[in-house]
Design an enzyme around this catalytic site. Structure first.
Site, PDB file in Angstrom:
ATOM      1  N   ARG A  16       9.762 -32.314  46.089  1.00  7.08           N
ATOM      2  CA  ARG A  16      10.283 -33.065  47.247  1.00  7.08           C
ATOM      3  C   ARG A  16       9.246 -31.767  48.288  1.00  7.08           C
ATOM      4  O   ARG A  16      10.153 -32.438  49.591  1.00  7.08           O
ATOM      5  CB  ARG A  16      11.699 -32.137  47.305  1.00  7.08           C
ATOM      6  CG  ARG A  16      12.605 -32.847  46.530  1.00  7.08           C
ATOM      7  CD  ARG A  16      13.725 -32.173  45.990  1.00  7.08           C
ATOM      8  NE  ARG A  16      13.352 -31.114  45.080  1.00  7.08           N
ATOM      9  CZ  ARG A  16      14.854 -30.233  43.645  1.00  7.08           C
ATOM     10  NH1 ARG A  16      15.741 -30.726  44.460  1.00  7.08           N
ATOM     11  NH2 ARG A  16      14.643 -29.390  43.272  1.00  7.08           N
ATOM     12  N   GLY A 140      23.840 -26.517  40.632  1.00  3.94           N
ATOM     13  CA  GLY A 140      24.505 -26.489  39.147  1.00  3.94           C
ATOM     14  C   GLY A 140      26.104 -25.456  39.905  1.00  3.94           C
ATOM     15  O   GLY A 140      26.646 -25.066  40.302  1.00  3.94           O
TER      16      GLY A 140
HETATM   17  C1  UD1 Z   1      17.636 -24.483  39.269  1.00  6.99           C
HETATM   18  C2  UD1 Z   1      19.019 -24.269  38.630  1.00  6.99           C
HETATM   19  C3  UD1 Z   1      20.307 -24.976  39.410  1.00  6.99           C
HETATM   20  C4  UD1 Z   1      20.679 -23.814  40.420  1.00  6.99           C
HETATM   21  C5  UD1 Z   1      19.882 -23.441  41.309  1.00  6.99           C
HETATM   22  C6  UD1 Z   1      19.455 -22.400  42.418  1.00  6.99           C
HETATM   23  C7  UD1 Z   1      18.397 -25.137  36.306  1.00  6.99           C
HETATM   24  C8  UD1 Z   1      18.622 -25.897  34.881  1.00  6.99           C
HETATM   25  N1  UD1 Z   1      18.909 -25.476  37.510  1.00  6.99           N
HETATM   26  O1  UD1 Z   1      17.935 -25.711  40.188  1.00  6.99           O
HETATM   27  O2  UD1 Z   1      21.797 -24.919  38.044  1.00  6.99           O
HETATM   28  O3  UD1 Z   1      21.676 -24.170  41.019  1.00  6.99           O
HETATM   29  O4  UD1 Z   1      18.434 -24.099  40.355  1.00  6.99           O
HETATM   30  O5  UD1 Z   1      18.176 -23.083  42.869  1.00  6.99           O
HETATM   31  O6  UD1 Z   1      18.202 -24.036  35.937  1.00  6.99           O
HETATM   32  N2  UD1 Z   1      10.391 -24.309  37.312  1.00  6.99           N
HETATM   33  C9  UD1 Z   1       9.528 -23.667  36.541  1.00  6.99           C
HETATM   34  N3  UD1 Z   1       9.232 -24.613  35.470  1.00  6.99           N
HETATM   35  C10 UD1 Z   1       9.820 -25.709  35.285  1.00  6.99           C
HETATM   36  C11 UD1 Z   1      11.305 -25.979  36.060  1.00  6.99           C
HETATM   37  C12 UD1 Z   1      11.359 -25.266  37.345  1.00  6.99           C
HETATM   38  O7  UD1 Z   1       8.862 -23.068  36.870  1.00  6.99           O
HETATM   39  O8  UD1 Z   1       9.580 -25.933  34.164  1.00  6.99           O
HETATM   40  C13 UD1 Z   1      10.633 -23.485  38.185  1.00  6.99           C
HETATM   41  C14 UD1 Z   1      10.584 -23.583  39.437  1.00  6.99           C
HETATM   42  O9  UD1 Z   1       9.301 -23.439  40.379  1.00  6.99           O
HETATM   43  C15 UD1 Z   1      11.651 -23.072  40.895  1.00  6.99           C
HETATM   44  C16 UD1 Z   1      12.812 -23.094  39.375  1.00  6.99           C
HETATM   45  O10 UD1 Z   1      12.097 -22.619  38.394  1.00  6.99           O
HETATM   46  O11 UD1 Z   1      11.074 -21.951  41.488  1.00  6.99           O
HETATM   47  C17 UD1 Z   1      14.293 -23.753  40.034  1.00  6.99           C
HETATM   48  O12 UD1 Z   1      13.624 -24.960  39.493  1.00  6.99           O
HETATM   49  P1  UD1 Z   1      14.209 -25.930  40.279  1.00  6.99           P
HETATM   50  O13 UD1 Z   1      13.460 -27.775  40.130  1.00  6.99           O
HETATM   51  O14 UD1 Z   1      14.181 -26.224  41.672  1.00  6.99           O
HETATM   52  O15 UD1 Z   1      15.568 -26.222  40.266  1.00  6.99           O
HETATM   53  P2  UD1 Z   1      16.439 -26.691  40.738  1.00  6.99           P
HETATM   54  O16 UD1 Z   1      16.840 -27.817  40.612  1.00  6.99           O
HETATM   55  O17 UD1 Z   1      16.243 -26.259  41.877  1.00  6.99           O
HETATM   56 CA    CA Z   2      15.354 -24.735  43.976  1.00  8.40          CA
END
Ligand code: UD1
Ligand code: CA
Length: 466
Positions: A16, A140
């Site tokens: 995004r 979430g």
């Molecule tokens: C996540 C939370 C959500 C919360 C929000 C707060 C989950 C499923 N959801 O959503 O409940 O309200 O953060 O900001 O956890 N990442 C990895 N590997 C992956 C996926 C993500 O390292 O496979 C890392 C991303 O780089 C990022 C973080 O995890 O730094 C959060 O991932 P993102 O996709 O931004 O989650 P949100 O949709 O924001």
């Molecule tokens: Ca996030």
């Protein structure tokens, strides 16, 4: 003492953001988001910190260096899967584990420490850090039962109407019993609207196993802001900017217009310094006491000692010693070293040069690759000619010398103490102490020449006809 570990999730690409730069490396007030997270975690005396990397792994590792260990998540299958990649490093240890995301740059060390304390006091296996959001979209949701106990966390895309109306959100920060965390992670599935392994699902698993799950609600939602796009990036930057600026004001710095003063995280400023609107202080700049930094100055990685005045100028990797001044509209380039009480006026460029105590370089001058002593006057429009097209050469000018306006000093050349350069000279040879060098064509006056000048001639004719 319970051991404390932390896992930072930083493997996502951040689609995004629509950027070549990986999301967690986007800077907020001069520092990548993930580095902010790490810095605040480090302040809690951690036993081990692991960062989960994937997209841009090498760049993230270059940025954070040896401050953390790394584990690779080769494929981004969700936050739960990401945490599981730390199992080989942490899985068999006793202690508490803090989890934070690399895209939430505003959390403070204090909040993390409060979360640890709350988690311990509740005897919980898992504690989620929550906040109340006026507009919870995208986060979430924390679903509590009738007793107020957290039952589960539901992602935006998986919410029903009732759940979507909940304003208490998951900040993405948690504290877990370390072994319980990895135990539960093996039980989660990717049976949800995004087909991902959600870390948040471990809450429901703990609930079902009858283990204590707690939620610590923080007061200030802004601190929990997650950055998924550039709009959120600008909002997080604005929050961080005001946090930095207020800290400086509390420490005795006057900011005339804090909303429009841009100070990077690591900049230091002494008390009674006044900073005008539109100023940008970047990198590792250090500014002393009682300085004046005028409107629209930009200062990068420079050292400004006490009682210095900078007026509308651009400084990079430069030093200004006490009581010196510069501007308006001048440029200090790397290794410009401006001596005590020296004066750099307007439209002056200085590069890799030392300007001695009380020396004045007032106007329209270039000083490059030079060492100037004290009490020198450099006249307007002087050029230190340092480059022959291949190499740069150095010039020395001794104390108390005088360089007349419009001179070219062709390096390499030695000008001794108490030497005098007549205005308009092109200096190619060394000058001894107490001598004057004059190096310009002699003036020749041509008698009556003006009348032969065609335009003048026409004017004279026209005047005669009247
Ligand atoms: C996540 C939370 C959500 C919360 C929000 C707060 C989950 C499923 N959801 O959503 O409940 O309200 O953060 O900001 O956890 N990442 C990895 N590997 C992956 C996926 C993500 O390292 O496979 C890392 C991303 O780089 C990022 C973080 O995890 O730094 C959060 O991932 P993102 O996709 O931004 O989650 P949100 O949709 O924001
Ligand atoms: Ca996030």
């Amino acid at each position: 003492m319970t051991a404390k570990y932390a896992i930072i999730l930083a493997a996502g690409q951040g689609t995004r953001m629509k950027s070549k730069l990986y999301k967690v490396l986007h800077p907020v007030c001069g520092k990548p988001m993930v580095e902010h997270v790490l810095t605040q975690i480090e302040k809690n005396d951690m036993d081990e910190i692991v960062t989960v990397v994937g997209h841009g792994a090498q760049k993230v590792e270059e940025t954070l260096g040896t401050r953390t260990k790394y584990t690779l998540q080769a494929e981004q299958l969700g936050t739960g899967h990401a945490v599981l990649q730390a199992e080989s490093l942490l899985g068999d240890r006793d202690g508490m584990t803090l989890i934070a995301c690399g895209d939430t740059p505003l959390f403070t060390a204090k909040t993390f420490s409060e979360l640890f304390e709350y988690h311990k006091s509740k005897g919980a296996v898992a504690t989620v850090l929550t906040a109340k959001a006026e507009n919870p979209f995208g986060y979430g949701r924390i679903i509590r039962n009738e007793l107020g106990i957290v039952e589960k966390i539901v992602e935006q895309k998986d919410t029903n109407k009732e759940e979507a109306a909940v304003k208490e959100i998951n900040t993405g920060v948690y504290c877990f019993d370390n072994k319980e965390l990895f135990h539960a992670l093996h039980k989660i599935s990717n049976d949800n609207s995004q087909g991902e392994y959600y870390l948040t699902d471990v809450m429901e698993i703990f609930q079902q196993e009858g283990k204590v799950v707690a939620a610590y609600r923080m007061k200030d939602f802004s601190e929990s802001m997650g950055v998924n796009d550039r709009i959120a990036l600008s909002k997080a930057t604005a929050v961080m900017r005001m946090r930095i600026n207020e800290e400086h004001m509390r420490n005795g710095v006057t900011l005339i217009d804090p909303q429009n003063t841009y100070i990077d995280t690591d900049v230091k400023i002494g008390s009674d310094t006044v900073i005008e609107p539109g100023v940008q202080l970047k990198g590792h700049t250090v500014i002393g006491n009682d300085c004046f930094i005028g409107a629209h100055s930009e200062i990068l990685d420079s050292v400004i000692e006490d009682n210095v005045t900078v007026t509308a100028s651009y400084l990079e990797e430069a030093i200004m010693h006490k009581e010196s001044n510069i501007g308006p509209y001048s440029h200090l380039r790397p290794q410009a070293d401006i001596g005590e009480a020296a004066h750099i006026g307007n439209f002056v460029e200085v590069k890799k040069a030392h300007i001695g105590k009380n020396t004045k370089v007032g106007h329209l001058t270039y000083v490059g690759d030079a060492t100037l002593g004290k009490e020198i006057n450099v006249g307007c429009g002087t050029i230190f000619v340092n480059y022959d097209g291949i190499n740069k050469h150095h010039t020395n000018v001794g104390d108390y010398s005088f360089i007349g306006s419009g001179s070219n000093i062709i390096a390499p050349v030695e000008i001794s103490d108490h030497a005098y350069v007549a205005a308009g000279s092109t200096i190619t040879d060394d000058i001894s102490s107490h001598d004057m060098a004059i190096a310009r064509g002699r003036q020749v006056n041509k008698k009556g020449y003006f009348d032969h000048y065609p335009v003048a001639k026409a004017a004279i004719e026209a005047e005669k006809k009247q």
